[in-house]
Design a protein around this motif. Sequence first.
Motif, mmCIF file in Angstrom:
data_model
loop_
_atom_site.group_PDB
_atom_site.id
_atom_site.type_symbol
_atom_site.label_atom_id
_atom_site.label_comp_id
_atom_site.label_asym_id
_atom_site.label_seq_id
_atom_site.Cartn_x
_atom_site.Cartn_y
_atom_site.Cartn_z
ATOM 1 N N ASP A 1 1.184 -1.336 0.344
ATOM 2 C CA ASP A 1 0.036 0.268 0.106
ATOM 3 C C ASP A 1 1.571 1.265 -0.049
ATOM 4 O O ASP A 1 0.500 2.350 -0.583
ATOM 5 N N ASN A 2 2.516 1.367 0.031
ATOM 6 C CA ASN A 2 2.517 2.179 0.312
ATOM 7 C C ASN A 2 2.979 3.200 -1.103
ATOM 8 O O ASN A 2 3.968 4.990 -1.082
ATOM 9 N N ALA A 3 2.652 2.334 -1.898
ATOM 10 C CA ALA A 3 2.987 3.313 -3.430
ATOM 11 C C ALA A 3 1.951 3.681 -4.239
ATOM 12 O O ALA A 3 1.601 4.391 -4.879
ATOM 13 N N ALA A 4 1.037 3.483 -3.316
ATOM 14 C CA ALA A 4 -0.848 3.635 -4.064
ATOM 15 C C ALA A 4 -1.275 5.391 -3.378
ATOM 16 O O ALA A 4 -0.182 6.137 -3.637
ATOM 17 N N PRO A 5 -1.743 5.389 -4.800
ATOM 18 C CA PRO A 5 -1.725 6.741 -5.465
ATOM 19 C C PRO A 5 -2.516 7.667 -4.358
ATOM 20 O O PRO A 5 -2.902 7.182 -3.252
ATOM 21 N N VAL A 6 -2.331 9.362 -4.828
ATOM 22 C CA VAL A 6 -2.984 10.221 -3.623
ATOM 23 C C VAL A 6 -4.675 10.232 -3.913
ATOM 24 O O VAL A 6 -4.886 9.895 -4.436
ATOM 25 N N LYS B 1 0.006 5.571 3.614
ATOM 26 C CA LYS B 1 -0.163 4.318 2.612
ATOM 27 C C LYS B 1 -2.004 4.261 2.758
ATOM 28 O O LYS B 1 -2.237 3.100 2.064
ATOM 29 N N GLY C 1 -4.086 6.559 1.807
ATOM 30 C CA GLY C 1 -4.374 7.149 1.165
ATOM 31 C C GLY C 1 -3.571 8.861 1.012
ATOM 32 O O GLY C 1 -3.974 9.958 0.089
ATOM 33 N N GLY C 2 -2.476 9.031 1.417
ATOM 34 C CA GLY C 2 -1.776 10.807 1.695
ATOM 35 C C GLY C 2 -0.723 10.654 0.703
ATOM 36 O O GLY C 2 -0.802 9.622 0.122
ATOM 37 N N MET C 3 -0.290 11.539 0.796
ATOM 38 C CA MET C 3 0.997 11.829 0.432
ATOM 39 C C MET C 3 2.655 11.966 1.116
ATOM 40 O O MET C 3 2.904 11.113 0.423
ATOM 41 N N TRP D 1 -6.653 1.428 -0.482
ATOM 42 C CA TRP D 1 -7.385 1.865 -0.800
ATOM 43 C C TRP D 1 -8.037 2.700 -1.802
ATOM 44 O O TRP D 1 -9.363 2.299 -1.705
#
Lengths: 332, 332, 332, 332
Positions: free
Chosen positions: B7-12, B201, B203-205, B315
Amino acid sequence: MTKFLSDNAAPVHPKVWEAMRAADEADNPYDGDTLSSELDARFTDLFGRECAAMWVATGTAANCLALATMCQPHGGVVCHEEAHIEVDEGGAPGFYLHGAKLMLCPGEGAKLTPSGIAELIDPIRDDVHQVQPHAVAITQASEYGLIYSREELDALQHFARSHGLGLHMDGARFANAAASLDGAAAYAAHGADSLAFGFIKNGGMSAEAVVLFDPERAELVKYRRKRAGHLQCKGRYLAAQILAMLEDDLWLANARHANAAAQSIAGGCEERLMHPVEANELFVRLSANERKALRAQGFEFYDWGADAARFVTAWNTRADDAEALGKAIASL
Amino acid sequence: MTKFLSDNAAPVHPKVWEAMRAADEADNPYDGDTLSSELDARFTDLFGRECAAMWVATGTAANCLALATMCQPHGGVVCHEEAHIEVDEGGAPGFYLHGAKLMLCPGEGAKLTPSGIAELIDPIRDDVHQVQPHAVAITQASEYGLIYSREELDALQHFARSHGLGLHMDGARFANAAASLDGAAAYAAHGADSLAFGFIKNGGMSAEAVVLFDPERAELVKYRRKRAGHLQCKGRYLAAQILAMLEDDLWLANARHANAAAQSIAGGCEERLMHPVEANELFVRLSANERKALRAQGFEFYDWGADAARFVTAWNTRADDAEALGKAIASL
Amino acid sequence: MTKFLSDNAAPVHPKVWEAMRAADEADNPYDGDTLSSELDARFTDLFGRECAAMWVATGTAANCLALATMCQPHGGVVCHEEAHIEVDEGGAPGFYLHGAKLMLCPGEGAKLTPSGIAELIDPIRDDVHQVQPHAVAITQASEYGLIYSREELDALQHFARSHGLGLHMDGARFANAAASLDGAAAYAAHGADSLAFGFIKNGGMSAEAVVLFDPERAELVKYRRKRAGHLQCKGRYLAAQILAMLEDDLWLANARHANAAAQSIAGGCEERLMHPVEANELFVRLSANERKALRAQGFEFYDWGADAARFVTAWNTRADDAEALGKAIASL
Amino acid sequence: MTKFLSDNAAPVHPKVWEAMRAADEADNPYDGDTLSSELDARFTDLFGRECAAMWVATGTAANCLALATMCQPHGGVVCHEEAHIEVDEGGAPGFYLHGAKLMLCPGEGAKLTPSGIAELIDPIRDDVHQVQPHAVAITQASEYGLIYSREELDALQHFARSHGLGLHMDGARFANAAASLDGAAAYAAHGADSLAFGFIKNGGMSAEAVVLFDPERAELVKYRRKRAGHLQCKGRYLAAQILAMLEDDLWLANARHANAAAQSIAGGCEERLMHPVEANELFVRLSANERKALRAQGFEFYDWGADAARFVTAWNTRADDAEALGKAIASL
């Protein structure tokens, strides 16, 4: 309200926003993404000599990580007595360098000279009782907005090498310096072993670059960056900011704009200037009443001691506002 | 390609983007802006007990800054032997705590128990030759995606207090834990003296929160944050991210989505699970051939040792993709 | 050859040798022996206020361990710009205080005054960008052999307390200071929170005492002493040295002897003195030729800059030699 | 009362006393004296390879200063999980190495093997998230009194070199190890890049030697020694101790004596031994009642867990006492 407080709270440039949004699609985390991988090459192109480049979130971290490649915990870093690393970074060099010492040197306009440094370090006995200098840190543009010329940098490089010292450049406003030197990045960073290349004040959001002109030192910086909690997992958003700034020389355009605004203001107060205006900062002699009068007209700025004020322009300073400020000062 | 890598590279998240853009107008730099100033109150509301909250760019920094309020340089922090601070933070605790020691404790599912900690620290002689424990760090959800229940936290708190130890919670996936505990943030952080509340992770940046349930410790964290180069000058963009996540419980909605996706996958492989699925991570026994087969179907994930795989939902994981993965595993 | 180079290489006093030999019989290791256990009480008696006392092998370690009880890693220690901890301890405070900063203050005769300190620290903004002072370190006698009077110490104590600062005293030549103040230890250490009480220059071999006037801080010093590799296993030999020095006020007798020798020399060169002679050091204006002439007569001493020399007397300086030196200077 | 508690509180050997007294005459301070200057040559002779040697007051300091030449602050040192640097030095490596990590390796008899180390470090991913090993530290004789043979050292050296790791040897009881290996110092230290050569347990008072087999690393140790407050001003008394121990191989004679006493005890309890007796320590299975019985006969020693005891012999253990202890155990 027209703000000349600092460039450090300016908005993010639209092209930087665009680039960040474009980076939204998932890629490898940390600095394993495509954008981060481009940095070395882009800075190598820009400077015309091989370099390694890594993003970090602040100039403080950039300065300290670079210095860690040059200064052992038992050594010292020569810097100006008003350097940002000494005065405004909350003791960060002491933390990152594990107790190394900042060795404070006076110098006109917050600039160092070989003779000034020599005066400081020559009396240091070459024995274990005294901390030995390992590196020199200069600021381009200096804390008073002055620029090191190619000749000055040449002399400093020669001095540093002949004394076995690393030479680091704090470039929080490197863009303004380069803009002032006809846009020549290589020229503005001449002689430095490392550069903390600032983008945040100049239109970025949260990305500065540590640029190492000796790429072999990159591994140390990478390990130390992680260890300092500065390896962000969505690093692609930082790389995107930097790449956007480099694209079509946006960094230079922004800096030129800010410098021009500063010149415009300077035109109205030449006789009041404490330092020549070479970048985007003005230090202007103004009495308390004069400052009050300016503030009453809606200008925001910081006092500089009891009898002066500091004005900083930014990439988004409106030319009208700068002109108005210049006129307002001239009319005092 | 359907990614279950991390989840650590998911988009914002779009709402986070919106909030950041809305923060564009200049405000005070660092954490002097309006948004940053709201954090204390917002987290106090959320947890129902007074707290101080500060943004930082990474969980590593958040963990270490919080631990620095509890552990002297000559002390130790008890953590699980597979804790992120031990295994994956590049030695950051050693840096931020100035050489303090991580004291490694085994424990089922990467969770600590009072008896496990006691077994580790009871034999430590109360003399200067041995590093004394000053704090305990737990991870909620644990490195294997397991949740500490209210009762377990109660027991840990009691143990920590009676031994004079601080209790820190690494909450890189705190949202997933709280979601799993019916959304009760206070419940999920029960007993902790500090929390590294992760938003990146989820949803933030680039913003996590250091939450201190003893607000008097905030000053130390603020000085140390600056000293670590983590006080960003455009801090309003970090505060904006956090506030956007808290708004209308977006953080919980995102985490519930990820957890549900994990449950959907789990439905297809219950007998293969190495650990119960309580948050958004799955550790699944899969042979090399089985992993190959899944990858051939377009699923991306990390190997976990020689005979298993780790899948992480986020997310933005599509329900269809999760279902498909569950089915694919079931069909192996 | 008559040596006035320094007191730091003088022989060990016969009574100290005796006491060390008498400690030969095995006892508990480290500081668990009978002799080490007596230190707290002995220093409590000496100073007339409760204190904790621990041996260490050097003044550098004593200073740094004491300062660690007062100054956090992100804080600063105000000291004179020529203080030994700044100039001659190889960066030890940076090491022991984990990167804390020495804040350099000018002051006549290497002494600090409340107004001098105020001038240095009052401009420090109360924000995280600037290192805040946590402690003040003074040297008794100062690096130029000057003594802080009871009144001066009172003023410093008041200043320190009202600013929330600890007050440490570097007492490498504390005995000479006390001797100069009629032998009153309590008087000479008045107001200090901690004292590095020097015995080595004054007839000891390898033992200084860290004296804490707040005994609750002892635990921290004990853990840090061990951690710094300064907890010697045969610590009884260090305790023996200190106890021998305290016995029948040998420390005072030795210091009085050295001070008297300094006065004897001073008699021959009053008009050449750069500083009043209040302890056992003389800083004497002497041209290169004059120094050469003195050396030709067999006197050994250090140059002090280009136009002066430093002479130090010790517990074993022969009265004849001191007198001879005084006369030799007078005859120049 | 016959003490077998530890060799660390034994008296100082008469010849060491003599040498110290003989050093009484003033010489240059710190390590500028004649005796200190001899150390490099004496150890070079002893080991038959060029080395640099410096005194320090404790083994803790010696180990840490040597390790600092090999391990960066962001690196790790592999050591046995029961190594003295991990278990009994109060976190000193964390301090001296600025937060570097000890990486704990199991191993029979507190000895490391290449395969054991490989098992520990091979899984470490070569990326910045994980602390990378920089050095290996072994103890000769080990914490259980076992000796690394020439072959074992050869294998470790080969392993270390091929993995780019430094190899440090903690030699708190190096003399006993060398004595056990026919007195061959070079043999006992084979392959090490540095050695903390212990003299204190073996008849010295307060001097151990840091021996560097790469003399170029000496400068770093010298600066760090000063910075750690370990550069004593009357260093000649420490050099004198070491030179006295080296003179006519007193160090070996003392160690042989202690080892012989250990063998004498071992003769009475072979079937109870937890480890072979190769140096001067015995770990003997003894019930609580048996230990009580021995203590009733006047023997002093430490419990080793619930069912065993540790006996340590020293240079001054009387042969009669050792024999008596052996018999007493045999008679239980």
